[in-house]
Design an enzyme around this catalytic site. Structure first.
Site, PDB file in Angstrom:
ATOM      1  N   ASP A   1      -7.930   5.680  -9.389  1.00  0.00           N
ATOM      2  CA  ASP A   1      -8.604   4.378  -9.446  1.00  0.00           C
ATOM      3  C   ASP A   1     -10.120   4.503  -9.335  1.00  0.00           C
ATOM      4  O   ASP A   1     -10.818   3.511  -9.131  1.00  0.00           O
ATOM      5  CB  ASP A   1      -8.076   3.450  -8.344  1.00  0.00           C
ATOM      6  CG  ASP A   1      -8.353   3.962  -6.934  1.00  0.00           C
ATOM      7  OD1 ASP A   1      -8.818   5.124  -6.809  1.00  0.00           O
ATOM      8  OD2 ASP A   1      -8.115   3.213  -5.972  1.00  0.00           O
TER       9      ASP A   1
ATOM     10  N   THR B   1      -7.165   8.801  -1.732  1.00  0.00           N
ATOM     11  CA  THR B   1      -6.716   7.647  -0.945  1.00  0.00           C
ATOM     12  C   THR B   1      -5.763   8.178   0.105  1.00  0.00           C
ATOM     13  O   THR B   1      -4.867   8.959  -0.204  1.00  0.00           O
ATOM     14  CB  THR B   1      -5.999   6.621  -1.850  1.00  0.00           C
ATOM     15  OG1 THR B   1      -6.931   6.086  -2.772  1.00  0.00           O
ATOM     16  CG2 THR B   1      -5.395   5.505  -1.029  1.00  0.00           C
TER      17      THR B   1
ATOM     18  N   GLU C   1       0.814  -1.217   0.000  1.00  0.00           N
ATOM     19  CA  GLU C   1       0.000   0.000   0.000  1.00  0.00           C
ATOM     20  C   GLU C   1       0.850   1.270   0.000  1.00  0.00           C
ATOM     21  O   GLU C   1       0.473   2.276  -0.603  1.00  0.00           O
ATOM     22  CB  GLU C   1      -0.914   0.008   1.232  1.00  0.00           C
ATOM     23  CG  GLU C   1      -2.035  -1.008   1.194  1.00  0.00           C
ATOM     24  CD  GLU C   1      -3.127  -0.637   0.205  1.00  0.00           C
ATOM     25  OE1 GLU C   1      -3.536   0.540   0.178  1.00  0.00           O
ATOM     26  OE2 GLU C   1      -3.550  -1.524  -0.554  1.00  0.00           O
TER      27      GLU C   1
END
Length: 411
Positions: A216, A221, A198
């Protein structure tokens, strides 16, 4: 979220039933009993009377017996140094393994099959001409023959030349070696493994302030496991932070987070939200919120489901990593696809075969999203541990993710 054989599944190959030339007697100079009285540990023990050391004590009436139930169990012998292992004799009790492997290892983490079968029938198995070497020898039982009980072995006898290949210091095995991710050290290992994929680092605690839009379709994020503005988890984190610390720098963005939830929009978040997130990340309260929400939303649901399926630490980690990327609902969907081709250990299935099916299903799901189509976090990490039969995520662990090399020494 950031971005001579029997095949048991993709990339997993083992010997079928018996090694070649099993009828040929081991040579005299190799037929020395090297396991007598050596320390042994097991994944579980039914009680003190049936502890692991009973399988190496040369008493034919004593035995090691695992905890009852289906699934994987093992017993491991420390030979005190690296040795050649030419022959292993197993004397089973009535609760024997239908599917099992005999393995050797230099470090106690990465295992090599020297024998495997899916047709165990109990009694005495005299396995010759194995050609193995290692400090450790292990019997890995993955499917029981009986419908009740666990596994039990009266004797495990390993034979080979008396001379050591390499002498090493004997250290007691760590108490957490067979533990799942409820063990604090094993949980830390899992968190570092996820962080390598990640955040491209093992130091996940440095990522409280991370935030970007990776394109995405999930908006921003951010944080230690990639909470997203488009998938509700970021909203939940900020709501909980505001409950614990009203008036924080992110509270003003709650209306916008509720509006963009379910989309990739930044409406109402730009330009100040990324800076506010980074500022909040220095607050110990916000750091604790991220950890608590990670555990509540992803870690513990994944671990509980994996334990229900009878999976050891590797399987628990594989479920957790899938939950982080796909959500718990996505994890459950991947699991259902895996169950169409393999039984879980709790259903009496072979754990390595089931995990192989789960990782196949995970890869197929990842390839449906362009942003997650790079499957190396499975191919060169989780699949690698499975090929090494490291079902307990015992250290040392070495792997690659997205071309970067990582290592964890223990536990």
């Amino acid at each position: 979220m950031r971005i001579r054989t029997l095949a048991l599944g993709a990339g997993i190959t083992v010997l079928l039933c018996v090694p070649l030339a099993i009828s040929v007697a081991a040579s005299a100079n190799s037929d020395v009993l090297i396991s007598r009285g050596r320390p042994a540990i097991a994944s579980s023990e039914r009680g003190g009377v049936w502890e692991a050391g009973q399988a190496t004590d040369s008493d034919p009436s004593s035995r090691w017996e695992s905890a009852p139930g289906p699934g994987t169990q093992w017993v491991r012998i420390d030979l005190g140094g690296v040795r050649d292992i030419d022959r292993v004799v197993l004397r089973w009790d009535k609760t024997y393994a239908r599917t099992y492997r005999v393995q050797t290892s230099v470090d106690g983490a990465n295992w090599t099959d020297v024998y495997a079968t899916r047709a165990g029938n109990g009694g005495v198995d005299d396995l010759k001409r194995l050609g193995g070497s290692g400090r450790y020898v292990r019997v890995l039982a993955t499917q029981r023959a009986a419908s009740t009980g666990g596994y039990a072995l009266f004797e495990i006898k390993a034979y080979g030349p008396s001379a050591l290949i390499k002498a090493v210091a004997v250290h007691p095995a760590g108490g957490s070696i067979a533990a799942g991710l409820e063990d604090r050290r094993k949980k830390e290992t899992a968190l570092e493994l996820v962080s390598s994929a990640e955040n491209s680092t093992l130091s996940w605690r440095q990522e409280y302030g991370y935030i970007e839009d990776i394109g995405d379709g999930r908006g921003y994020t951010a944080g230690i496991v990639g909470f997203c503005s488009g998938t509700s988890d970021m909203l939940e984190v900020v709501e909980e932070y505001t409950r614990r610390e009203p008036g924080n720098v992110l509270a003003a963005y709650l209306p916008a987070l509720r509006t963009v939830d379910g989309s990739d929009s930044h409406a109402g978040l730009d330009p100040g939200f990324p800076a506010a997130w980074k500022a909040a990340s220095r607050d110990p309260v916000f750091q604790k919120v991220q950890e608590d929400e990670r555990d509540k939303m992803y870690f513990w649901p994944a671990v509980r489901l994996a334990r229900t399926d009878g999976l050891r630490a590797l399987g628990q980690f594989a479920y957790y990593d899938a939950a982080v990327m796909h959500g718990v609902s996505g994890l459950k969907s991947i699991r259902q696809h895996a169950l169409t081709s393999a039984k879980s250990p709790a259903q009496g299935g072979d754990e390595p075969a089931y995990l192989d099916a789960f990782l196949d299903a995970r890869v197929r799901e990842m390839r449906t999203e362009e942003a997650h189509s790079d499957t190396t976090r499975v191919d060169t990490a989780q699949r690698l541990f499975l090929r090494r039969s490291n079902l307990d995520l015992a250290g040392p662990l070495t792997w690659k993710v997205y071309g970067d090399q990582y290592r964890i020494s223990g536990p």
